[in-house]
Design an enzyme around this catalytic site. Structure first.
Site, PDB file in Angstrom:
ATOM      1  CD  GLU A   1       4.333  -0.073  12.800  1.00 15.79           C
ATOM      2  OE1 GLU A   1       3.156   0.036  13.187  1.00 15.79           O
ATOM      3  OE2 GLU A   1       5.260   0.548  13.296  1.00 15.79           O
TER       4      GLU A   1
ATOM      5  CB  CYS B   1      -2.507  -0.158   8.535  1.00 11.94           C
ATOM      6  SG  CYS B   1      -1.173   1.020   8.628  1.00 11.94           S
TER       7      CYS B   1
ATOM      8  N   GLY C   1       2.239  -5.477   7.556  1.00 11.23           N
ATOM      9  CA  GLY C   1       1.340  -6.307   6.749  1.00 11.23           C
ATOM     10  C   GLY C   1       0.192  -6.827   7.590  1.00 11.23           C
TER      11      GLY C   1
ATOM     12  CG  ASN D   1      -0.421  -0.231   2.489  1.00 10.48           C
ATOM     13  OD1 ASN D   1       0.715  -0.686   2.588  1.00 10.48           O
ATOM     14  ND2 ASN D   1      -1.155   0.059   3.533  1.00 10.48           N
TER      15      ASN D   1
HETATM   16  P1  NDP Z   1       0.690  -9.707   3.767  1.00 14.91           P
HETATM   17  O1  NDP Z   1       0.757  -9.575   5.225  1.00 14.91           O
HETATM   18  O2  NDP Z   1       0.287 -11.009   3.188  1.00 14.91           O
HETATM   19  O3  NDP Z   1       2.126  -9.324   3.107  1.00 14.91           O
HETATM   20  C1  NDP Z   1       2.984  -8.302   3.592  1.00 14.91           C
HETATM   21  C2  NDP Z   1       4.426  -8.623   3.182  1.00 14.91           C
HETATM   22  O4  NDP Z   1       4.818  -9.882   3.767  1.00 14.91           O
HETATM   23  C3  NDP Z   1       4.609  -8.799   1.679  1.00 14.91           C
HETATM   24  O5  NDP Z   1       5.888  -8.340   1.311  1.00 14.91           O
HETATM   25  C4  NDP Z   1       4.510 -10.307   1.529  1.00 14.91           C
HETATM   26  O6  NDP Z   1       5.120 -10.792   0.361  1.00 14.91           O
HETATM   27  C5  NDP Z   1       5.298 -10.754   2.744  1.00 14.91           C
HETATM   28  N1  NDP Z   1       5.103 -12.158   3.100  1.00 14.91           N
HETATM   29  C6  NDP Z   1       4.129 -12.998   2.678  1.00 14.91           C
HETATM   30  N2  NDP Z   1       4.309 -14.228   3.228  1.00 14.91           N
HETATM   31  C7  NDP Z   1       5.419 -14.160   4.006  1.00 14.91           C
HETATM   32  C8  NDP Z   1       6.122 -15.090   4.832  1.00 14.91           C
HETATM   33  N3  NDP Z   1       5.705 -16.340   4.970  1.00 14.91           N
HETATM   34  N4  NDP Z   1       7.209 -14.653   5.492  1.00 14.91           N
HETATM   35  C9  NDP Z   1       7.625 -13.379   5.383  1.00 14.91           C
HETATM   36  N5  NDP Z   1       7.026 -12.460   4.602  1.00 14.91           N
HETATM   37  C10 NDP Z   1       5.931 -12.829   3.922  1.00 14.91           C
HETATM   38  O7  NDP Z   1      -0.232  -8.595   3.222  1.00 14.91           O
HETATM   39  P2  NDP Z   1      -0.906  -8.556   1.803  1.00 14.91           P
HETATM   40  O8  NDP Z   1      -0.157  -7.526   1.078  1.00 14.91           O
HETATM   41  O9  NDP Z   1      -1.032  -9.856   1.123  1.00 14.91           O
HETATM   42  O10 NDP Z   1      -2.383  -8.127   2.210  1.00 14.91           O
HETATM   43  C11 NDP Z   1      -3.203  -9.016   2.964  1.00 14.91           C
HETATM   44  C12 NDP Z   1      -3.947  -8.239   4.015  1.00 14.91           C
HETATM   45  O11 NDP Z   1      -3.042  -7.666   4.952  1.00 14.91           O
HETATM   46  C13 NDP Z   1      -4.708  -7.056   3.463  1.00 14.91           C
HETATM   47  O12 NDP Z   1      -5.936  -7.408   2.910  1.00 14.91           O
HETATM   48  C14 NDP Z   1      -4.840  -6.209   4.698  1.00 14.91           C
HETATM   49  O13 NDP Z   1      -5.890  -6.685   5.485  1.00 14.91           O
HETATM   50  C15 NDP Z   1      -3.527  -6.419   5.404  1.00 14.91           C
HETATM   51  N6  NDP Z   1      -2.567  -5.395   5.102  1.00 14.91           N
HETATM   52  C16 NDP Z   1      -2.232  -4.512   6.097  1.00 14.91           C
HETATM   53  C17 NDP Z   1      -1.329  -3.524   5.854  1.00 14.91           C
HETATM   54  C18 NDP Z   1      -0.918  -2.549   6.902  1.00 14.91           C
HETATM   55  O14 NDP Z   1      -0.218  -1.584   6.587  1.00 14.91           O
HETATM   56  N7  NDP Z   1      -1.283  -2.732   8.142  1.00 14.91           N
HETATM   57  C19 NDP Z   1      -0.753  -3.352   4.541  1.00 14.91           C
HETATM   58  C20 NDP Z   1      -1.124  -4.345   3.574  1.00 14.91           C
HETATM   59  C21 NDP Z   1      -2.007  -5.317   3.884  1.00 14.91           C
HETATM   60  P3  NDP Z   1       4.276 -11.003  -0.987  1.00 14.91           P
HETATM   61  O15 NDP Z   1       3.871  -9.645  -1.430  1.00 14.91           O
HETATM   62  O16 NDP Z   1       5.273 -11.616  -1.877  1.00 14.91           O
HETATM   63  O17 NDP Z   1       3.128 -11.882  -0.642  1.00 14.91           O
END
Ligand code: NDP
Length: 497
Positions: free
Chosen positions: A266, A300, A244, A168
């Site tokens: 976060e 977020c 994430g 994001n």
């Molecule tokens: P994720 O938590 O799935 O991903 C965040 C990061 O973690 C990405 O770089 C992702 O890689 C990486 N990742 C995925 N799997 C692993 C692992 N096993 N070990 C270490 N790192 C990993 O968020 P998404 O972007 O898929 O979004 C899913 C949901 O998360 C959203 O719908 C929302 O609810 C929430 N979200 C919250 C955010 C915030 O700022 N609080 C921001 C974005 C999402 P890759 O991209 O390759 O999957």
């Protein structure tokens, strides 16, 4: 609706020759040992190829971590002010390259050009704050407990840090991790989200141009399972700064705990705006709508629940509806206020929430429809949505939707408002609108959230701690001085003279 093209972005994208970018490891651009690549496309024009990146794996991660480990030996010994000077230079470079970075950011993520430029300037501001912090890495000196003994603490850099970011905010989130890491003397392996790695390439180039030595910051692009997982599990990684989803944050925390690595997490949010009273419904509605729909609600800290006392509910809802009508949806290169969602998969997930909410009894008061006509067919567009008759037990009132959907929940009084605000698993940001100082301060004291905004939307500042409680985060807050607690370890020194 008449839209005016900001032609320079369109021209810039058309002139962009799609390249295959390497990983940035030990100061070199290198291909993954996998021999495979992944491609990304314009979020607002899905058939436009932007660039391709390495589909990396564990071997690439190992090389990057070893490079960062080696670089740490010198970098951690460089005087803080010298590290800070490089960060000041880097912040200047971010600003000097704002147009190009904003075009790349809007193209890969979908947000409006104004939002992208704002994000780059914000990243520069945070980098400058960290540059200053590099000058004042403080310890404490206390009177000795024993005669002629001097006792003090010093902070030492943690070591190699893994930075893992979502899609994001692909510019400010990595800088929010990389800048403090550099300020405090750590080295970094950065993994961007698979769908938004393009701006990261430019960030590496600018860090190099600023004079950051080779190996100090490394970029490895690839999936969560093939890059994120080995990074989190690597024994030389001493800390993981992750932004994430909450589920993944908890999983990462468990893995890190197994070898006592530190985490800075976060995570998600379900942020309330409690509205008790006001002088002007329009100004409250403006604050709420801006905080709810910026970045198409994919923040977020987006406000996603308006919890309003019943005597203000209709007036406030009308004011919110008026503000929603001013939102213009479209691609970043036109005069719009809301871009598409990041991709169609995410659009479907947001649409599913709308359906669930309506099935549970909520009433759709505005928007929500998918836009498919003309240029809208080329991206994941929807109109911003407002639902009322939402009750605290509904899924849309409890789960993070992460899209342009605002829920209005009516309550009897301020006590119930607070109870409903706290009745979720998340605790990131919260707003209250009230003219009564005691009510506002009572809320600030009692609401379960990391960041509280009084008569103010959920916008944070570049020098204040940023983080959440409950399922919204763990570890030291990022931004601000609290970062020192994640990026450094404390030593206690006793000296008898
Ligand atoms: P994720 O938590 O799935 O991903 C965040 C990061 O973690 C990405 O770089 C992702 O890689 C990486 N990742 C995925 N799997 C692993 C692992 N096993 N070990 C270490 N790192 C990993 O968020 P998404 O972007 O898929 O979004 C899913 C949901 O998360 C959203 O719908 C929302 O609810 C929430 N979200 C919250 C955010 C915030 O700022 N609080 C921001 C974005 C999402 P890759 O991209 O390759 O999957």
């Amino acid at each position: 609706m008449t839209l005016t093209k900001t032609s320079s972005m369109v021209e810039w994208l058309e002139a962009n020759e799609s390249k295959v970018y390497g990983n940035f490891i030990d100061g070199e651009w290198v291909d993954s040992v996998s021999g495979k690549t992944i491609s990304i496309f314009n979020a607002a024009k899905n058939n436009q190829l932007l660039a391709s990146f390495q589909d990396s794996n564990e071997s690439d991660v190992n090389q990057a971590v070893e490079a960062a480990h080696e670089a740490f030996k010198n970098w951690s010994k460089m005087p803080g002010p010298d590290r800070g000077a490089l960060l000041y230079r880097f912040a200047d470079l971010l600003e000097q390259n704002v147009d190009e970075l904003a075009y790349m950011l809007s193209a890969e993520q979908g947000k409006t050009l104004a939002e992208s430029k704002g994000e780059v300037f914000r990243a520069a501001k945070e980098a400058r704050f960290c540059a200053g912090e590099a000058f004042r890495i403080e310890g404490n000196t206390l009177p000795g407990e024993r005669r002629n003994v001097w006792s003090s603490t010093i902070r030492k850099p943690l070591g190699v840090v893994a930075a893992i970011a979502p899609w994001n905010f692909p510019v400010v989130t990595p800088i929010r991790k990389i800048a403090p890491a550099l300020a405090y003397g750590c080295t970094v392996v950065y993994k961007p989200a698979s769908v938004t790695p393009w701006t990261s390439v430019r960030l590496m180039e600018l860090l190099e141009e600023a004079g950051v030595p080779k190996g100090v910051v490394n970029l490895v692009v690839g999936s969560g399972s093939k890059v994120g997982d080995p990074l989190v599990n690597h024994p030389l990684v001493k800390g993981i700064s992750f932004t994430g989803s909450s589920d993944l944050g908890i999983q990462i925390n468990q893995i890190a705990a197994g070898r006592l690595a530190k985490t800075q997490l976060e995570l998600g949010g379900k942020n309330p705006a409690v509205v008790l009273d006001y002088q002007d419904a329009t100004s409250v509605a403006k604050q709420i709508v801006s905080a709810a729909f910026a970045c198409s609600g994919q923040r977020c800290t987006s406000i996603s629940r308006v919890i309003v006392v019943k005597e203000k509910k209709e007036e406030l809802t009308e004011a919110l509806l008026q503000e929603l009508k001013n939102i213009k949806v479209g691609p970043a290169w036109e005069q719009v206020t809301m871009g598409p969602l990041v991709n169609k998969g995410h659009l479907n997930s947001v649409q599913d929430y709308l359906k669930v909410g309506i099935a549970e009894g909520a009433r759709l008061r505005y928007g929500g429809e998918i836009l498919t006509e003309g240029e809208f067919s080329e991206g994941a567009y929807m109109n911003p949505a407002l639902l009322d008759l939402v009750t605290p037990d509904m899924r849309i009132a409890k789960e993070e939707i992460f899209g342009p959907v605002l829920c209005v929940i009516e309550v009897e009084n301020k006590e119930e408002a607070l109870e409903v605000a706290n009745n979720v698993e998340y605790g990131l940001a919260a707003s209250i609108f009230s003219n009564q100082l005691p009510d506002a301060f009572h809320f600030a004291n009692e609401v379960e959230a990391g960041m509280i905004h009084i008569n103010h939307g959920t916008a944070s500042a570049a020098h204040m701690p940023f983080g959440g409680v409950k399922q919204s985060g763990a570890g030291a807050y990022s931004i601000g001085r609290s970062n020192a607690d994640f990026f450094t370890e404390t030593k206690v020194v006793y000296f008898e003279y």
